[in-house]
Design a protein around this motif. Sequence first.
Motif, PDB file in Angstrom:
ATOM      1  N   TYR A  33      50.286  58.833  19.292  1.00  0.00           N
ATOM      2  CA  TYR A  33      50.366  57.680  18.412  1.00  0.00           C
ATOM      3  C   TYR A  33      51.385  56.669  18.947  1.00  0.00           C
ATOM      4  CZ  TYR A  33      47.672  59.837  14.613  1.00  0.00           C
ATOM      5  OH  TYR A  33      46.689  60.404  13.840  1.00  0.00           O
ATOM      6  N   SER A  35      53.875  53.376  17.838  1.00  0.00           N
ATOM      7  CA  SER A  35      54.552  52.652  16.760  1.00  0.00           C
ATOM      8  C   SER A  35      55.043  51.321  17.305  1.00  0.00           C
ATOM      9  CB  SER A  35      55.759  53.456  16.239  1.00  0.00           C
ATOM     10  OG  SER A  35      55.366  54.709  15.762  1.00  0.00           O
ATOM     11  N   TYR A  37      58.034  48.210  16.466  1.00  0.00           N
ATOM     12  CA  TYR A  37      59.277  47.917  15.760  1.00  0.00           C
ATOM     13  C   TYR A  37      59.644  46.455  15.959  1.00  0.00           C
ATOM     14  CZ  TYR A  37      59.479  52.974  15.890  1.00  0.00           C
ATOM     15  OH  TYR A  37      59.173  54.305  15.746  1.00  0.00           O
ATOM     16  N   LEU A  47      60.576  49.463  11.365  1.00  0.00           N
ATOM     17  CA  LEU A  47      59.221  49.907  11.639  1.00  0.00           C
ATOM     18  C   LEU A  47      58.201  48.914  11.097  1.00  0.00           C
ATOM     19  CD1 LEU A  47      57.293  52.159  12.637  1.00  0.00           C
ATOM     20  CD2 LEU A  47      57.443  53.133  10.327  1.00  0.00           C
ATOM     21  N   ASN A  50      52.852  52.138  12.375  1.00  0.00           N
ATOM     22  CA  ASN A  50      52.900  53.514  12.831  1.00  0.00           C
ATOM     23  C   ASN A  50      51.480  54.048  13.012  1.00  0.00           C
ATOM     24  OD1 ASN A  50      53.346  53.582   9.666  1.00  0.00           O
ATOM     25  ND2 ASN A  50      52.328  55.495  10.222  1.00  0.00           N
ATOM     26  N   ASP A  51      51.369  55.153  13.729  1.00  0.00           N
ATOM     27  CA  ASP A  51      50.064  55.782  13.957  1.00  0.00           C
ATOM     28  C   ASP A  51      49.037  54.782  14.481  1.00  0.00           C
ATOM     29  OD1 ASP A  51      50.113  58.141  11.130  1.00  0.00           O
ATOM     30  OD2 ASP A  51      51.472  57.797  12.801  1.00  0.00           O
ATOM     31  N   TYR A  88      59.175  45.925  19.914  1.00  0.00           N
ATOM     32  CA  TYR A  88      59.115  47.079  20.812  1.00  0.00           C
ATOM     33  C   TYR A  88      57.977  48.012  20.418  1.00  0.00           C
ATOM     34  CZ  TYR A  88      63.928  45.808  22.064  1.00  0.00           C
ATOM     35  OH  TYR A  88      65.053  45.142  22.479  1.00  0.00           O
ATOM     36  N   TRP A  92      55.344  58.865  22.405  1.00  0.00           N
ATOM     37  CA  TRP A  92      55.800  60.113  23.015  1.00  0.00           C
ATOM     38  C   TRP A  92      55.101  60.288  24.357  1.00  0.00           C
ATOM     39  CZ3 TRP A  92      59.374  63.726  22.840  1.00  0.00           C
ATOM     40  CH2 TRP A  92      59.127  65.017  23.333  1.00  0.00           C
ATOM     41  N   SER A  97      58.070  64.933  27.943  1.00  0.00           N
ATOM     42  CA  SER A  97      58.716  65.387  26.693  1.00  0.00           C
ATOM     43  C   SER A  97      59.872  64.471  26.316  1.00  0.00           C
ATOM     44  CB  SER A  97      59.214  66.829  26.820  1.00  0.00           C
ATOM     45  OG  SER A  97      58.135  67.714  26.953  1.00  0.00           O
ATOM     46  N   VAL A  98      59.578  63.183  26.321  1.00  0.00           N
ATOM     47  CA  VAL A  98      60.563  62.181  25.904  1.00  0.00           C
ATOM     48  C   VAL A  98      59.875  61.126  25.066  1.00  0.00           C
ATOM     49  CG1 VAL A  98      62.049  62.484  27.924  1.00  0.00           C
ATOM     50  CG2 VAL A  98      60.240  60.755  27.970  1.00  0.00           C
ATOM     51  N   VAL A  99      60.670  60.463  24.236  1.00  0.00           N
ATOM     52  CA  VAL A  99      60.185  59.287  23.519  1.00  0.00           C
ATOM     53  C   VAL A  99      60.365  58.087  24.444  1.00  0.00           C
ATOM     54  CG1 VAL A  99      60.616  57.721  21.587  1.00  0.00           C
ATOM     55  CG2 VAL A  99      60.714  60.197  21.238  1.00  0.00           C
ATOM     56  N   PHE A 101      60.136  53.817  24.844  1.00  0.00           N
ATOM     57  CA  PHE A 101      60.025  52.487  24.252  1.00  0.00           C
ATOM     58  C   PHE A 101      59.623  51.514  25.350  1.00  0.00           C
ATOM     59  CE2 PHE A 101      61.453  53.160  20.031  1.00  0.00           C
ATOM     60  CZ  PHE A 101      62.462  54.111  20.062  1.00  0.00           C
ATOM     61  N   GLY A 103      59.837  47.752  27.095  1.00  0.00           N
ATOM     62  CA  GLY A 103      61.018  46.965  27.404  1.00  0.00           C
ATOM     63  C   GLY A 103      61.334  45.885  26.381  1.00  0.00           C
TER      64      GLY A 103
END
Lengths: 110, 118
Positions: A33, A35, A37, A47, A50-51, A88, A92, A97-99, A101, A103
Amino acid sequence: QSVLTQPPSLSAAPGQKVTISCSGTGSNIANNYVSWYQQLPGTAPKLLINDNNKRPSGIPDRFSGSKSGASATLVITGLQTGDEADYYCGTWDSSLSVVLFGGGTKLTVL
Amino acid sequence: QVQLVESGGGLVKPGGSLRLSCSASGFTFSDYYMTWVRQAPGKGLDWVSYLSTSGSTIYYAESVKGRFTISRDNAKNSLYLQMDSLRADDTAVYYCARGNNWPTFDYWGQGTLVTVSS
């Protein structure tokens, strides 16, 4: 350099529509998913979406999100001066295995 | 209403340590995963760490792995970030955020500034 690619800046006139893109890969956007911001100057991020395409309570329907393959898009219609902010995307990355964002995109409403 | 309040930021020398706290209110803290996100001056968002509801699952950004430790105390409705071996490039505003429907962060604190400088 961010793994998720966004245009650094965009500008449009009040009342117009703007599209902000977020490009990733198969290990992030394509299979997770997304998101979005909004960060107004001097404030914490908020936020917006989302999704991939859901608006939290209180977010106007002028803001919409979509995803296709490894790219996501935020569309803002009926631009207002109060929409001037940094935007932004986030998701995931299943391989790292990191979130992640993007730039960020600085939106100017002329 | 949901509130997240960070504290513990400040000026620290390179190699030093700092412990950030995030006090949560307005929701059942133990039901939500939590995260830390930072933002260097004039730069974009940079995710730091994630912690599951029970604390059993933790993820870190590569840049902080081995130096930062995330933890929570559900009885105190608090999230923590222990930062050791701090470097100049750790200078940033640090935000705590509530996680909802992974990987979404639906509420953010106001942030606390960490400055690493000699």
